[in-house]
Design an enzyme around this catalytic site. Structure first.
Site, short mmCIF file in Angstrom:
data_model
loop_
_atom_site.label_atom_id
_atom_site.label_comp_id
_atom_site.label_asym_id
_atom_site.label_seq_id
_atom_site.Cartn_x
_atom_site.Cartn_y
_atom_site.Cartn_z
N HIS A 167 2.32 7.99 11.07
CA HIS A 167 1.26 7.19 10.47
C HIS A 167 -0.08 7.85 10.82
O HIS A 167 -0.52 7.81 11.96
CB HIS A 167 1.32 5.76 10.99
CG HIS A 167 0.39 4.82 10.28
ND1 HIS A 167 -0.53 5.25 9.33
CD2 HIS A 167 0.24 3.48 10.35
CE1 HIS A 167 -1.19 4.21 8.88
NE2 HIS A 167 -0.75 3.12 9.47
N GLU A 188 5.77 -5.79 2.73
CA GLU A 188 5.57 -4.90 1.57
C GLU A 188 6.74 -5.05 0.60
O GLU A 188 6.53 -5.08 -0.62
CB GLU A 188 5.43 -3.44 2.04
CG GLU A 188 4.95 -2.51 0.93
CD GLU A 188 4.62 -1.11 1.41
OE1 GLU A 188 4.91 -0.79 2.59
OE2 GLU A 188 4.07 -0.33 0.61
N PHE A 209 -5.39 -2.94 9.38
CA PHE A 209 -5.85 -4.08 10.18
C PHE A 209 -6.98 -4.78 9.42
O PHE A 209 -7.65 -4.17 8.58
CB PHE A 209 -6.44 -3.60 11.51
CG PHE A 209 -5.42 -3.20 12.54
CD1 PHE A 209 -4.06 -3.24 12.28
CD2 PHE A 209 -5.84 -2.79 13.80
CE1 PHE A 209 -3.14 -2.87 13.25
CE2 PHE A 209 -4.93 -2.42 14.77
CZ PHE A 209 -3.58 -2.45 14.50
N LYS A 228 6.33 8.20 5.82
CA LYS A 228 5.81 8.18 7.20
C LYS A 228 6.82 8.71 8.22
O LYS A 228 6.45 9.09 9.32
CB LYS A 228 5.35 6.78 7.57
CG LYS A 228 4.03 6.45 6.86
CD LYS A 228 3.26 5.36 7.53
CE LYS A 228 1.87 5.22 6.94
NZ LYS A 228 1.86 4.77 5.53
N HIS A 257 3.48 2.03 1.80
CA HIS A 257 2.82 2.15 3.10
C HIS A 257 3.91 2.33 4.16
O HIS A 257 3.80 3.18 5.02
CB HIS A 257 1.97 0.90 3.36
CG HIS A 257 1.14 0.98 4.59
ND1 HIS A 257 0.28 2.01 4.85
CD2 HIS A 257 1.05 0.14 5.67
CE1 HIS A 257 -0.32 1.82 6.01
NE2 HIS A 257 0.15 0.69 6.54
N CYS A 272 -6.28 1.44 8.49
CA CYS A 272 -5.28 2.34 7.91
C CYS A 272 -5.33 2.44 6.40
O CYS A 272 -4.53 3.17 5.80
CB CYS A 272 -3.90 1.95 8.39
SG CYS A 272 -3.85 1.94 10.20
#
Lengths: 84, 767
Positions: B324, B300, B383, B319, B289, B156
Site C-alpha cells: 500500500h 469495498e 482515512f 497491492k 483499493h 490514501c
C-alpha cells in the site's frame, strides 16, 4: 481486585483523555463500549497499549479485546489472571 | 466539452523503476513485497514491505539531480516518476503546465531521522523540506513545470484526487496540460502508525481473501501527463486513454474504518460512472483499493455489489504486488489500470484462494489476456472517509467539434454567504471586526480559544487537538451564518497540518524507540483530519478535499470551490484555511530565520528589525455559493498563484495581468490588503509595490493581527469580506492613502519569502 479496579479507572481516564470524568463516575460493572461509557474501536487499541505498558500483558488477537474490555471489572479480572 | 486524455505515464514502485518493468512484474506475478532492507527501523525482520530497492545515492543518480541538495526520499521518487511521465509523452512542453501532486507525510522520511537535532538548530537544510508541498516544488523545478502548482493530501486517496483535479483544471480552461500524481516514501512514522492500528499483516497481504489479515506497506510515485484531446490528436501523440469519469465522496462513518454498507465507496464509483455517461455493464475491469484489511475489502466488495448487482466486472487488487503506497497509491494504481487498458490484460490479485464469506465475490487471480478492455475503473479510499474513483476509457471516435474554445482563464464569480474566524484576535462567535485590537507581546501569536464545549460534544473533544477544535468550531459558525446545514462540498486547506498530533506521535516514537505507541495521535495527524471530522460530525457524504501547499493551500481550495460551482457540481461549498503553531515548530523555524526568535509587540511589528516573521495561527471558514443571499458579504472574482517571480517588476506585471483578466486596473481597486509579516528581509517587496503598482491605492496590513501562517490569506479574505459588507475600514491596520470612497473592489496580495505569491480579488455584491 478492588485495588486494580481503582488504579485502572485512573489509568483509563488518563489514557483516553476523558477530561470530564472522575474515577468515581465510572461504575466497574458498566460496559465501557457502546451504551455505557461510549468508547469505540480506537479506544480499544489504546487500552491494548495500556495493558502492555502498565501491566506487561500483550494481547495478540485484538478480537479478544471485546471480552476483556467489556467493563473495568472484566479488565481487572483479566489482569489479575495474567499478571506474572 | 473539452475531453481530457493521458499522453504520458511514469511510475516507480517496489515492482519496477519504470512502466515497462512494472508491466513485466505484473504479468509475471512478481511481487515487490519483501523483508525490510532499506528503511532503518527496529521492526526489521518483523514486517514485509514493498520498498523501492534503491538507496538515497542511487535515487539521486536515477533522478539525475545534483547531489548537493537536501533531498527527501519522497521528492526523489516523485522526480523519477514525473520525469518519466513527461518523457513518455514525447517530451511535452510543460513550461505552462500545471502540476498537481500528492503526499501524505511529505518529508517525514528525513525529519524523523533528525527531529531533535532540528530543534537544536542542526540539519537546518532539511527543515524546509518537511512540508507536503516541498516534493511538489522540487518536481516542478527539476521538470521545468512553470504553471499552477498545488498539492493534495487526503490520506490514501490523495493522488487519485490529483488526477481528478488535473482533469478538472483542463476542462475549466485553467490550463491545457497538467502533470498529476503523487509520491510517498516509507517512513518509520507510517510503519509504526499502521502498527498501532493492528492492521499490518506480518505475511504477504491477501486482498479479498477470506483469510486476509491486514496490509503490507509500500512506497513509490506515479505521474500522468494530461492534455486536451484536441491538442494531443493534433500533435499525433500516443494516447493512453481518456479520463472519462472521476468523483470523490465521503463515507462519513469513522475516522479510519469504512462503513458496513460501503456508502462512501459506492457513491465515489457511482458518481464517476454517472459523469462518464457509461453504464455499469460497460466497465471491463476494476483495479480495487483492496488493501487486504478485513474492513476495507469487505466494505469495498459490498459497495461493488451494490453498484454492479449481478454483473460484477473483473476486478483485482494489485497491492499484493506493490504494497500500500499510501498517498501514491491512487496514481500508482491508475498507471497499472492504464497499462491494463492499453495492453488488454488484467493483472491478477495475488495470494487469493477463498472468497470473503459475506459477499462471495472473487477477484481475478490469474492473468487475463485476450479480452478487449474499453473502460477501466480504479478506486482509492483513505482515512477521514475519503473515497475516490477514476475511470479511463479507450479513445473512441474523433474529438467533438468544440463550439466555443474558451481562451479566457476566468470563471464566473461566486459569493461569500457566511463566514467565521478563530484568531489571536477576538473574532470568533461574531462576524464583525472586533471593536478593539488585542495588543499582544509574544514570541508567537496563539488563538483566543472559543468555548469549544458549546460546539463540540465532550466525547469527541477529548481526542481533538487545537487545530481540529478551531477548525470544527469555525466551520460550524460559518455554516450557521450562511444558514446552510449540508454544504455540497467541503474543501479545507492547511500548510503544515496537524502539528500537535504529528509531534506527539513522532516524539513518542523516537523516545520509546518505536515501542508502546498508541493510535490516536497517528490517526489525528493526517492533513485531512479536519475536513474528515466535519463530514463525520455532520454526516456529509459529499466531495471533500484538502490542499496542503504552503501559502497556496487556501488559494487552491478557493480555486477548486469556484471551479466546482462553475461546473454546476456544487451549490454551497464550505471552504476553510487553518494552521496551528506549537512551541517545537516555532523553535525549529526560528533556526532558519523563518520566525522571529524574540517576543515583539504586534502593534510594533512592522518596525521590528529581527529576522523572520511573527508566527501565528488561526482558522477561517467561508460558505461560498453561486447566488447572493441577504447575508452575502462579498463576491469572489478571482484567485491567482505564482512561484519565484524573479524580480519585483515580474510581480507588478502579474498583478496588472490578473486585474486585466478581470477587466480592472489598479485605479479601480479601492483597497489593497498586503501580507507584510514583519520580516525585514521580505517585507521590502510590499514596500516596493506600495511605491509602484499600488501607488495611490488605499492599503492595509493584517498579519500583526493573526501572525504569519500558511493559510493566513483566509484571515485576509475574512477581513476583506467584512470590510466590504460594512463599508468600513477598522482602525489599527496601518492604513496608507486613507480615503472615504466606497469599498467596491479589494485586492489581497500575499507572498511568503518571495517563493509563493498569491492574489485574491473580492468585489462588492451586485456590481
Amino acid at each position: 481486585m478492588e485495588e486494580i479496579i481503582e488504579k485502572l479507572k485512573v489509568q483509563i481516564i488518563e489514557q483516553l483523555n476523558l477530561e470530564d470524568m472522575e474515577p468515581e463516575d465510572i461504575d466497574a460493572d458498566e460496559p465501557l463500549f457502546g451504551e455505557g461509557l461510549g468508547l469505540d474501536s480506537i479506544d480499544a487499541l489504546e487500552l491494548i497499549v495500556l495493558l502492555e505498558k502498565e501491566y506487561g500483558i500483550k494481547i495478540q488477537n485484538p478480537k479478544d479485546g471485546q471480552k476483556i474490555f467489556y467493563s473495568v471489572k472484566t479488565m481487572a479480572e483479566f489482569i489479575s489472571a495474567n499478571q506474572k | 466539452m473539452t475531453r481530457v486524455v493521458v499522453t504520458g505515464i511514469g511510475i516507480v514502485s517496489s515492482i519496477g523503476n519504470n512502466f515497462t518493468e512494472t508491466y513485466n512484474s505484473l504479468i509475471r506475478r512478481k511481487s515487490g513485497i519483501k523483508p525490510i532492507s532499506i528503511l532503518d527501523t527496529r521492526h526489521r525482520g518483523e514486517f514485509l514491505i514493498g520498498e523501492v530497492r534503491l538507496t538515497h545515492q542511487q535515487l539521486i543518480k536515477e533522478a539525475d539531480v545534483s547531489e548537493d541538495e537536501p533531498w527527501t526520499r519522497t521528492a526523489l521518487l516523485g522526480i523519477i516518476a514525473a520525469k518519466q511521465a513527461i518523457l513518455s509523452s514525447g517530451n511535452t512542453d510543460v513550461e505552462n503546465a500545471a502540476l498537481v501532486s500528492a503526499s501524505t507525510v511529505g518529508g517525514m522520511d528525513r525529519s524523523e531521522l533528525c527531529y531533535y537535532d532540528m530543534l537544536e538548530g542542526k540539519h537546518k537544510q532539511y527543515i524546509d523540506t518537511h512540508h507536503a508541498g516541498n516534493s511538489t516544488e522540487m518536481i516542478a523545478r527539476e521538470c521545468g513545470i512553470g504553471g499552477l502548482i498545488t498539492t493534495i493530501s487526503t490520506a490514501c486517496s490523495s493522488s487519485l484526487n490529483s488526477i481528478m483535479l488535473g482533469a478538472r483544471l483542463i476542462k475549466s480552461g485553467q490550463t491545457k496540460t497538467a502533470v498529476v500524481g503523487g509520491t510517498d516514501a516509507l517512513s518509520k512514522f507510517t510503519l509504526n502508525g499502521f502498527k498501532t492500528l493492528l492492521i499490518l499483516d506480518k505475511e504477504n497481504c491477501r486482498p479479498f481473501d477470506s483469510s486476509r489479515a491486514g496490509l503490507n506497506l509500500g512506497e513509490g510515485a506515479a505521474y500522468l501527463v494530461l492534455e486536451e484531446l484536441e491538442s494531443a490528436l493534433k500533435s499525433g501523440k500516443e494516447i493512453y486513454a481518456e479520463v472519462t469519469g472521476y468523483a470523490n465522496a465521503n463515507d462519513a462513518h469513522h475516522q479510519t474504518a469504512s462503513s458496513e454498507n460501503g456508502e462512501g465507496p459506492y457513491l465515489a464509483m457511482k458518481k464517476a460512472l454517472d459523469l462518464s455517461g457509461l453504464t455499469s455493464g460497460e466497465i471491463d475491469y476494476i483495479n480495487a483499493h483492496g488493501t487486504g484489511t478485513e474492513n476495507n475489502d469487505l466494505t469495498e466488495s459490498i459497495a461493488i455489489k451494490r453498484l454492479f448487482g449481478d454483473r460484477i466486472p473483473l476486478f483485482s487488487s494489485t497491492k499484493a504486488y506493490t504494497g500500500h503506497t499510501l498517498g501514491a497509491a491512487g496514481a500508482v494504481e491508475a498507471v497499472i489500470a492504464l497499462l491494463s487498458l492499453k495492453n488488454n490484460i488484467i493483472p491478477p490479485n495475488l495470494n487469493f484462494s477463498d472468497p470473503i464469506d459475506e459477499t462471495g465475490i472473487s477477484p481475478v487471480h490469474e492473468v487475463v489476456q485476450g479480452k478487449v478492455l474499453n473502460n477501466v475503473l480504479t478506486n482509492s479510499f483513505g482515512f477521514g472517509g475519503n473515497d475516490s474513483s477514476v475511470i479511463f476509457s479507450k479513445v473512441t471516435g474523433r474529438s467533438d467539434k468544440q463550439e466555443d474554445v474558451k481562451s479566457s482563464q476566468n470563471i464566473l464569480p461566486v459569493y461569500i454567504n457566511g463566514t467565521a474566524c478563530v484568531s489571536p484576535q477576538n473574532t470568533s462567535g461574531n462576524n464583525h471586526f472586533p471593536p478593539e485590537i488585542t495588543e499582544l507581546n509574544e514570541k508567537f501569536l496563539q488563538i483566543q480559544k472559543p468555548e469549544y464545549r458549546e460546539y463540540i460534544a465532550p466525547k469527541l473533544l477529548r481526542r481533538m487537538s487545537k487545530i481540529v477544535r478551531m477548525g470544527i468550531v469555525s466551520s460550524k459558525i460559518a455554516c450557521a451564518d450562511a444558514g446552510i446545514e449540508e454544504p455540497d462540498a467541503i474543501i479545507t486547506a492547511t500548510g503544515m497540518g496537524c502539528q500537535v498530533d504529528t509531534e506527539k506521535f513522532l516524539t513518542s516514537m523516537i523516545e520509546n524507540d518505536e515501542g508502546l505507541l498508541t493510535p490516536t495521535s497517528f490517526i489525528q495527524s493526517t492533513h485531512n483530519t479536519v475536513g474528515g471530522s466535519i463530514a463525520l460530525g455532520t454526516g456529509n457524504h459529499n466531495y471533500n478535499l484538502t490542499y496542503v501547499h504552503r501559502t497556496f493551500s487556501f488559494e487552491s481550495a478557493l480555486l477548486d470551490s469556484m471551479i466546482l460551482i462553475n461546473e454546476g457540481l456544487a451549490g454551497n461549498v464550505l471552504i476553510g484555511g487553518f494552521d496551528e503553531i506549537t512551541e517545537d515548530s516555532w523553535r525549529i523555524k526560528t533556526n532558519i530565520n523563518h520566525y522571529k526568535a524574540e517576543a515583539v509587540s504586534n502593534t510594533e511589528l512592522f518596525y521590528d528589525r529581527q529576522k523572520g516573521a511573527l508566527a501565528g495561527e488561526g482558522s477561517t471558514f467561508f460558505m461560498v455559493s453561486p447566488d447572493e443571499t441577504d447575508n452575502t458579504y462579498a463576491q469572489i472574482r478571482g484567485v491567482d498563484m505564482f512561484m519565484h517571480p524573479g524580480g519585483n517588476t515580474t510581480v507588478e506585471n502579474r498583478i496588472h495581468e490578473f486585474l486585466k483578466n478581470h477587466e480592472l486596473r489598479t485605479g479601480d481597486i479601492d483597497l489593497v490588503i498586503t501580507g507584510d509579516n514583519g520580516d525585514p528581509d521580505f517585507d521590502h517587496i510590499y514596500e516596493y509595490l506600495r511605491k509602484g503598482v499600488f501607488q495611490g491605492n488605499q492599503t492595509i496590513k493584517y498579519k500583526h493581527l493573526c501572525g504569519e501562517y500558511d493559510t493566513s490569506s483566509a484571515f485576509a479574505m475574512w477581513l476583506a469580506a467584512t470590510i466590504i459588507k460594512e463599508n468600513h475600514i477598522p482602525k489599527g491596520l496601518f492604513t496608507e492613502n486613507e480615503s472615504n470612497i466606497e469599498i467596491r473592489n479589494v485586492l489581497i496580495y500575499n507572498q511568503f519569502r518571495n517563493v509563493n505569491h498569491s492574489l485574491i480579488l473580492l468585489g462588492k455584491k451586485c456590481l
